[in-house]
Design a protein around this motif. Structure first.
Motif: not given
Length: 129
Positions: A60-75
């Motif tokens: 996560s660029i926003t959080e600055g660390e590895m984060r759980y985001h499985a299945g998240a819709p993205v652009v």
């Protein structure tokens, strides 16, 4: 006592890094091939297109660390030849929208999957989620 030859350890480190890059490139190619096999109607990934996060944990660029985001819709917003920058975009129907919408993620090709929910609805009709 062990003798070391000058430059050997540096050479091995370079070779190891090159092997890891080749391995990641192979994973990226395999992922792209499987995407196109399962969802031939999705002509991605391309800038501005929607996708889903395939890998459970990504940077996560926003959080600055590895984060759980499985299945998240993205652009997909940017691509530097190796990494994609993607913006999380949950729909209004999702209760975690206020928490994660707008978060930026750094993804490799193997972290990206087509927008399965959208494609399934297009392929099979409304309610196919």
């Amino acid at each position: 006592m062990t003798a070391t030859l000058p430059g050997i350890s540096e050479h091995l480190a370079v070779e190891k890094a090159a092997a890891q890059d080749r391995w990641r490139d192979k994973l990226d190619e395999d992922n792209l091939r499987s995407m196109r096999t399962c969802w031939p109607e999705w002509d991605g990934p391309k800038l501005g297109m929607t996708a889903q996060v395939k890998s459970p944990v990504v940077f996560s660029i926003t959080e600055g660390e590895m984060r759980y985001h499985a299945g998240a819709p993205v652009v997909l917003e940017a691509h530097d030849g190796l990494y994609w920058t993607a913006r999380v975009e949950y729909g209004d129907h999702c209760p975690i929208t206020p928490i994660y919408n707008g978060h930026r993620l750094r993804l490799r090709m193997m972290d990206i999957w087509p927008p399965v929910y959208e494609l399934r609805e297009n392929r099979f009709g409304e309610g196919a989620r």
